[in-house]
Design an enzyme around this catalytic site. Sequence first.
Site, PDB file in Angstrom:
ATOM      1  N   HIS A   1      42.981  54.680  36.590  1.00  0.00           N
ATOM      2  CA  HIS A   1      43.360  53.799  35.475  1.00  0.00           C
ATOM      3  C   HIS A   1      43.738  52.397  35.933  1.00  0.00           C
ATOM      4  CE1 HIS A   1      47.748  54.847  36.038  1.00  0.00           C
ATOM      5  NE2 HIS A   1      47.890  53.640  35.567  1.00  0.00           N
TER       6      HIS A   1
ATOM      7  N   SER B   1      51.825  52.493  39.292  1.00  0.00           N
ATOM      8  CA  SER B   1      50.587  53.266  39.193  1.00  0.00           C
ATOM      9  C   SER B   1      49.700  53.115  40.418  1.00  0.00           C
ATOM     10  CB  SER B   1      49.798  52.820  37.962  1.00  0.00           C
ATOM     11  OG  SER B   1      50.300  53.477  36.841  1.00  0.00           O
TER      12      SER B   1
ATOM     13  N   ASP C   1      42.698  61.192  37.490  1.00  0.00           N
ATOM     14  CA  ASP C   1      43.064  59.769  37.556  1.00  0.00           C
ATOM     15  C   ASP C   1      43.140  59.345  39.026  1.00  0.00           C
ATOM     16  OD1 ASP C   1      43.948  57.253  36.990  1.00  0.00           O
ATOM     17  OD2 ASP C   1      45.910  57.875  36.181  1.00  0.00           O
TER      18      ASP C   1
HETATM   19  N1  ARG Z   1      50.907  54.401  33.706  1.00  0.00           N
HETATM   20  C1  ARG Z   1      51.925  53.729  34.424  1.00  0.00           C
HETATM   21  C2  ARG Z   1      51.343  52.468  35.010  1.00  0.00           C
HETATM   22  O1  ARG Z   1      50.292  52.113  34.567  1.00  0.00           O
HETATM   23  C3  ARG Z   1      52.490  54.605  35.462  1.00  0.00           C
HETATM   24  C4  ARG Z   1      53.868  54.911  35.148  1.00  0.00           C
HETATM   25  C5  ARG Z   1      54.250  56.272  35.520  1.00  0.00           C
HETATM   26  N2  ARG Z   1      55.278  56.576  34.629  1.00  0.00           N
HETATM   27  C6  ARG Z   1      56.261  57.413  34.864  1.00  0.00           C
HETATM   28  N3  ARG Z   1      57.196  57.531  33.967  1.00  0.00           N
HETATM   29  N4  ARG Z   1      56.307  58.130  35.968  1.00  0.00           N
HETATM   30  O2  ARG Z   1      51.919  51.772  35.832  1.00  0.00           O
END
Ligand code: ARG
Length: 508
Positions: free
Chosen positions: A104, A267, A155
């Site tokens: 992502h 991420s 992912d």
């Molecule tokens: N989808 C988030 C990002 O794009 C990742 C965060 C992970 N979240 C969590 N509560 N562990 O950075």
Amino acid sequence: MAYIGGVKRHARGIFQRFRGLRPSIRTAGAFAVAISLLLGCGSFIPSTQAITPKVVNGVESSAGEFPFLVALLDPADLESEGAFQAQFCAASLVAPTKLITAAHCVVNQKSGVTDKPANIVAGFARDLDTRNVPTINVSAIDVHPDYAIRSSRNDIAVLTLASPATNVPLISVLTPELAGEYTAPGHLTEVAGWGNTSTSGNRYPPIFHTGNLVVFPDATCGGDRSYVVNGVKFEGFNPREVDTEVMLCAGGATPAGKIVDACQGDSGGPLIASGSAGPMLIGIVSWGEDCASRYPGVYTRVSAEFTFLNNAGAITILTPTLAPQVSIVPLNNSLQFTITPGADGISVTQYAVSILGPTQTSPDTQNALSCFAAPSEKKVAGTCAIDGLINGAEYTVTAISANTTGNSPPSAPVSASPSDLPIAGTIRKVKFSGARALFSLTSSNANSAEVLREQVVCVPTGTGPTRSGSIDRNEATVTKMTKKNYRCSVHITTTAGNAVSAQRRVKR
Ligand code: ARG
């Protein structure tokens, strides 16, 4: 905490480009609400009602930790505003030219189109708020063929660097054989990244943070069960949200009961665990229910992605080519070793130190003895000791680095002798008030003998009287230091002999 956090003005991938959906929409909470509405079941309580949003409760990393952690940077933002603003995701260096990150981070969440390699550079620095962060261009992006934007299944992506990262330690990738040990429920694990440290606002640290977590049992991850960590009760996701075949949950709480979690900007970064084969990459920061809510974070299960990673060339394990360096501390009837890897950047899972010489049980023969050390989770160095030796006798010492593919050549032999002589501590800090100096010291080692005297001794650089003060609990006060410049050292005398530390210049 001593960092200057900040809002990222562009926060590129974080809210726009790669994560086309805003985090609040993309999170599992909203998804779960949608499902419960669809099912006409209104009993789902969004976790945001149950929690007080707080920082994500990690700590600032210290030098040398997570040396394989790489920042993914937007080259245009890097040019105009520097690495701190340009950072949008993280990745882990698993081979000199291979990074593992989250899909992502590199796939447009609206169009499904994979980014161009020219739009990403890899940044190698712990502190992104420095002028010339070393970077390497990305030459290829491999996204998992079954990456599903909606569910976040698979992912994971592999980035190829245009040139190898040299002198950067690698992290090993968890393979299916070791998955049972490394991802066992309750296993300790650590997450690191430059992501948001606040759940109520934007507070991005220039130096990455780390957080201590535990691996959640699958029944609490995709099986709706709750799980308690340090007295904090976490809710589980349901099987529609989490597929534990390819996802893994991890969450943590400080002793004070604050929830520790990854957050936006983390991420693609690593979830690391230690075990019998040294530290390993077990997960990739993927998604969560907000941040530090009463749900664990969700990570891509690295051990389930072996085929993809192998096809993408991210599994090649190289054999260490350079011998490690050994530093030796002579102790009473013992030798203690600290081993650091050769600078070939190849990951080491074990060190072995071998010595040749007499032992107490067999004093007239050359005995071969060895000790083993594993790099600790955070640092690449290891330590071990060999006991039962004879003070004053000579030992030949060599060491090798090893991983699952083989051994490095041995280091050049050096000789060392155990000794019961003391080891002097060192001067850490000096504080003056007038002619009186207060010294803070690291502890001396009496090495099993009785301490007769322990002092700080200061000799003026020109003429004048030498001053000294006794050491008590790693502190000493030296008075009447009327001259401007002194050279001071720690002196320790035991029934076995005496030792003096290196001199330190002290200016009043
Ligand atoms: N989808 C988030 C990002 O794009 C990742 C965060 C992970 N979240 C969590 N509560 N562990 O950075």
